[in-house]
Motif scaffolding. Structure first.
Motif, PDB file in Angstrom:
ATOM      1  N   ARG A   1      39.217  35.846  43.684  1.00  0.00           N
ATOM      2  CA  ARG A   1      39.425  34.807  42.664  1.00  0.00           C
ATOM      3  C   ARG A   1      40.869  34.323  42.697  1.00  0.00           C
ATOM      4  O   ARG A   1      41.131  33.106  42.666  1.00  0.00           O
ATOM      5  CB  ARG A   1      39.072  35.362  41.286  1.00  0.00           C
ATOM      6  CG  ARG A   1      39.452  34.453  40.139  1.00  0.00           C
ATOM      7  CD  ARG A   1      39.326  35.148  38.792  1.00  0.00           C
ATOM      8  NE  ARG A   1      40.064  34.393  37.785  1.00  0.00           N
ATOM      9  CZ  ARG A   1      41.364  34.527  37.542  1.00  0.00           C
ATOM     10  NH1 ARG A   1      42.071  35.396  38.238  1.00  0.00           N
ATOM     11  NH2 ARG A   1      41.948  33.801  36.613  1.00  0.00           N
TER      12      ARG A   1
ATOM     13  N   ARG B   1      29.759  37.829  38.626  1.00  0.00           N
ATOM     14  CA  ARG B   1      30.845  36.867  38.818  1.00  0.00           C
ATOM     15  C   ARG B   1      30.889  36.313  40.235  1.00  0.00           C
ATOM     16  O   ARG B   1      31.275  35.162  40.431  1.00  0.00           O
ATOM     17  CB  ARG B   1      32.222  37.457  38.479  1.00  0.00           C
ATOM     18  CG  ARG B   1      32.373  38.031  37.104  1.00  0.00           C
ATOM     19  CD  ARG B   1      33.722  38.677  36.936  1.00  0.00           C
ATOM     20  NE  ARG B   1      34.806  37.717  37.015  1.00  0.00           N
ATOM     21  CZ  ARG B   1      36.053  38.049  37.333  1.00  0.00           C
ATOM     22  NH1 ARG B   1      36.357  39.288  37.642  1.00  0.00           N
ATOM     23  NH2 ARG B   1      36.994  37.120  37.362  1.00  0.00           N
TER      24      ARG B   1
ATOM     25  N   LEU C   1      31.431  32.296  41.131  1.00  0.00           N
ATOM     26  CA  LEU C   1      32.677  31.853  41.754  1.00  0.00           C
ATOM     27  C   LEU C   1      32.409  31.220  43.110  1.00  0.00           C
ATOM     28  O   LEU C   1      32.980  30.170  43.450  1.00  0.00           O
ATOM     29  CB  LEU C   1      33.630  33.040  41.899  1.00  0.00           C
ATOM     30  CG  LEU C   1      34.131  33.670  40.586  1.00  0.00           C
ATOM     31  CD1 LEU C   1      34.891  34.953  40.869  1.00  0.00           C
ATOM     32  CD2 LEU C   1      35.001  32.704  39.807  1.00  0.00           C
TER      33      LEU C   1
ATOM     34  N   LEU D   1      26.313  31.165  34.711  1.00  0.00           N
ATOM     35  CA  LEU D   1      27.576  30.924  34.014  1.00  0.00           C
ATOM     36  C   LEU D   1      27.545  29.615  33.228  1.00  0.00           C
ATOM     37  O   LEU D   1      28.279  29.454  32.254  1.00  0.00           O
ATOM     38  CB  LEU D   1      28.733  30.910  35.021  1.00  0.00           C
ATOM     39  CG  LEU D   1      30.146  30.958  34.447  1.00  0.00           C
ATOM     40  CD1 LEU D   1      30.376  32.260  33.692  1.00  0.00           C
ATOM     41  CD2 LEU D   1      31.189  30.802  35.549  1.00  0.00           C
TER      42      LEU D   1
ATOM     43  N   ASP E   1      36.814  32.711  34.907  1.00  0.00           N
ATOM     44  CA  ASP E   1      35.749  32.536  35.898  1.00  0.00           C
ATOM     45  C   ASP E   1      35.571  31.092  36.350  1.00  0.00           C
ATOM     46  O   ASP E   1      34.579  30.761  37.002  1.00  0.00           O
ATOM     47  CB  ASP E   1      34.422  33.071  35.359  1.00  0.00           C
ATOM     48  CG  ASP E   1      34.411  34.586  35.314  1.00  0.00           C
ATOM     49  OD1 ASP E   1      35.284  35.200  35.963  1.00  0.00           O
ATOM     50  OD2 ASP E   1      33.550  35.165  34.630  1.00  0.00           O
TER      51      ASP E   1
END
Length: 648
Positions: A215, A240, A244, A263, A366
């Protein structure tokens, strides 16, 4: 695979970790069969190693030396339990056997094999005729080693297939690669089980740490390496990672079946991600599409505010009023860029966005980039995959350095690009346009709109605008009210462009230059390729303050002119075939004429906005004069029947 992958020590470490993870993932109250209970107590999914003599006996029975990674696997364990979620027992030396095609799969798969099929396609379709079957107990899954698909290290490719996959066999480069994929599948399935004990182990901790670093790498601009890490982590089912990774893929133009792994239902991220999902689906399904059919699953269980946002955004996307509106300095830049894109200045809009990107701040950890830009009807087209790469390469958010790359313009300058075929076509097209000096695009309908009440429509793509019914519901064979897209054509100039004009009528044509030149100069150009052997057309007329200053029309073998034409625009200079008594069939003369017009008036037309963007449109007054006595015509009215059908 490398020469060392799948070596004895690799297998021992890998299989030991997998076994311990499986045992720890079993709940205390799980009802296991005797075999699985033994594996849990032993913390080992395998069996005793196969003695060399047993391996050699298997090879003699098969008539082949086993591929290296499977042979080494057998030296560690003679078989395996739970290879992923759907293969419950893998063969050891006693159970490996040649595949028996009782279901006739070889015939079924070869039915659709093309005559020019590649070697890979042939191997895939014929695997059933020669494969070594390793699945002893499974959910109808075949695990097939192929002795004819061999790499330079002697590894046999391994194919898996199940009737419920509705697709071709999946290829793995070796048995080692298959087992690694099965381990990832075990993790992915276990991570989805919310009612089970927390799934935490050395593998998950390592992957989660790598996701956190990926990230940060993505925000620093190292999106390629970040994407590779996130893709692997997503295959393990790590939270996640998919959300991403999907953001990176969206900006690169790869959006199919990429829904940010739920998300978009989070109220923190929904204002950025949900509009992008809805806009993409609306683009493909049409404005009447019902969002509940596609994205309800991604929002189900979310707060009521998220579902209300869905309904609001969808309504605004349908009526063309949705606008991406982040806060802060980047939000100010977005508003400026929207105004630029609205009038066709897409290169300027991109420069504005890129310069402000270091000021962008995500609403939570995120979000990797301003994904909401892609949903904006004006800015979404600006963000091409090439520009998406530039955006991803630019440090931003908490990793912003303030340094941005130079923006590269995509629009060619001038007018000559109009001579090139339209996107998706190999044919030149007809076009006509009006250039107006000293007037903003919003004022053009007041100069030469179809009537006093003509107003600009909301921005939309060219073909969408043409599908929109006329507000008056009336058209006629004498009428030529052009649908034009409008914008800025350079410093102090506006444009109105029609790229699907009706055929030019030389007897009844009336240039809109006079009407458009109320406050300064106006330039009208109309060009058509040769059709029905009439010859090609190029018309130019220039007016100033309501008076036509000069004009010429080259149409086939004729050249008509009026007024004092500047030397650089003299038609005989631009179209030498006409000067020499020939016929104009559209060639270099058109390019030269457009270059001359662009140079004389300092104008340009935005190709990208006209081809891909969304611009305001309106209907002009007719480009032909009214019919005279004795001329017949037809009027068609779309709407409630009133008794009138035609006029003459």
């Amino acid at each position: 695979m490398t020469e060392t992958a799948g070596a004895h020590d690799d297998w021992r470490r890998f299989l030991t970790r997998w076994s311990e993870e499986w045992a720890d993932a079993c709940a205390l109250d799980d009802e296991l069969g005797p075999d699985d209970e033994e594996a849990r107590r032993a913390r080992w999914l395998g069996f005793a190693p196969a003695p060399p003599a047993r391996v050699e006996a298997l090879e003699e029975r098969l008539g082949h030396r086993l591929p290296p990674s499977y042979r080494t696997f057998l030296e560690v364990t003679d078989g395996w339990r739970h290879a992923g979620g759907f293969v419950w027992r893998l063969a050891g030396t006693a159970d490996a056997r040649w595949y028996e095609d009782d279901a006739g799969l070889a015939e079924i798969f070869q039915e659709d094999l093309a005559q020019d099929a590649s070697r890979e396609e042939v191997l895939e379709a014929t695997i059933w005729t020669r494969a070594l079957e390793l699945a002893v107990d499974s959910d109808a899954v075949a695990v097939l080693l192929d002795p004819e698909d061999v790499d330079e290290h002697g590894e046999w490719a391994l194919y898996t297939w199940a009737p419920w996959t509705a697709g071709p066999p999946e290829r793995h480069a070796s048995f080692w690669e298959f087992m690694r994929a099965a381990h990832r599948e075990f993790h992915s399935l276990r991570a989805c089980e919310d009612d089970r004990p927390e799934f935490v182990n050395a593998t998950t901790r390592e992957l989660d740490a790598r996701v956190a670093e990926a990230r940060r790498d993505a925000l620093r601009g190292a999106y390629v390496s970040a994407e590779a890490v996130l893709t692997e982590a997503r295959e393990f089912g790590r939270p996640r990672a998919g959300a991403l990774r999907d953001q990176i893929r969206w900006l690169l133009g790869d959006r199919y079946a990429r829904t940010f792994d739920g998300l978009a239902g989070d109220p923190v991220y929904a204002p950025e991600l949900l509009p992008a999902l809805l806009a993409e689906e609306t683009e493909h399904q049409g404005r009447s599409w019902d969002a509940d059919g596609a994205y309800a699953a991604h929002l189900r269980g979310g707060p009521d505010g998220t579902r209300e946002l869905e309904r609001e955004v969808l309504g605004r996307l349908r009526d063309g009023t949705y606008a991406y509106a982040p806060r802060g300095p980047f939000g100010d830049a977005v508003r400026t860029a929207r105004e630029q894109a609205r009038w066709g200045e897409t290169d300027a809009a991109w420069r504005t966005l890129l310069a402000a990107l270091p000021e962008w701040r995500p609403p939570g950890p995120d979000l990797l980039a301003p994904i909401g830009l892609l949903a904006d009807p004006l800015l979404g087209p600006v963000l091409t995959p090439e520009r998406g790469r530039v955006l991803l390469s630019t440090p931003r958010g908490e990793e912003a350095t303030g340094v941005v790359p130079a923006a590269v313009d995509q629009d060619p300058r001038g007018l000559a690009w109009l001579t090139e075929p339209a996107p998706g076509s190999d044919r030149r097209q007809a076009y006509r346009f009006v250039l107006v000096e000293g007037v903003e695009p919003a004022a053009l309908p007041g100069l030469f709109g179809a009537d006093d009440g003509t107003a600009l429509r909301v921005p939309m793509q060219e073909q969408e605008a043409r599908r929109t019914p006329r507000t008056d519901g009336v058209s006629s064979s004498y009428d030529d009210k052009a649908l034009v897209a409008v914008g800025r054509a350079g410093d102090g100039w506006s444009f109105a462009v029609d790229r699907e004009p009706q055929p030019f009528h030389d007897v009844r044509f009336v240039s809109p230059a006079r009407a458009a030149s109320r406050y300064g100069r106006a330039v009208v150009v109309w060009a058509e390729p040769d059709s029905f052997d009439r010859g090609a057309l190029f018309h130019l007329s220039v007016a100033e303050h309501g008076v036509e200053r000069y004009a010429f029309t080259v149409f086939g073998g004729r050249c008509e002119r009026s007024g004092e034409i500047p030397p650089e625009l003299v038609p005989e200079r631009l179209f030498p075939e006409v000067r020499d008594g020939g016929r104009y069939r559209r060639g270099l003369g058109e390019t030269a004429a457009l270059d001359a017009v662009a140079a004389r008036f300092g104008v340009t037309l935005p190709r990208f906005a006209l081809d891909h963007g969304r611009l305001h449109t309106f209907r002009t007054r007719s480009w032909t004069r009214p019919p005279e006595s004795g001329e017949t015509y037809t009027v068609i009215t779309v709407g409630p029947r009133t008794g009138g059908r035609s006029e003459a």
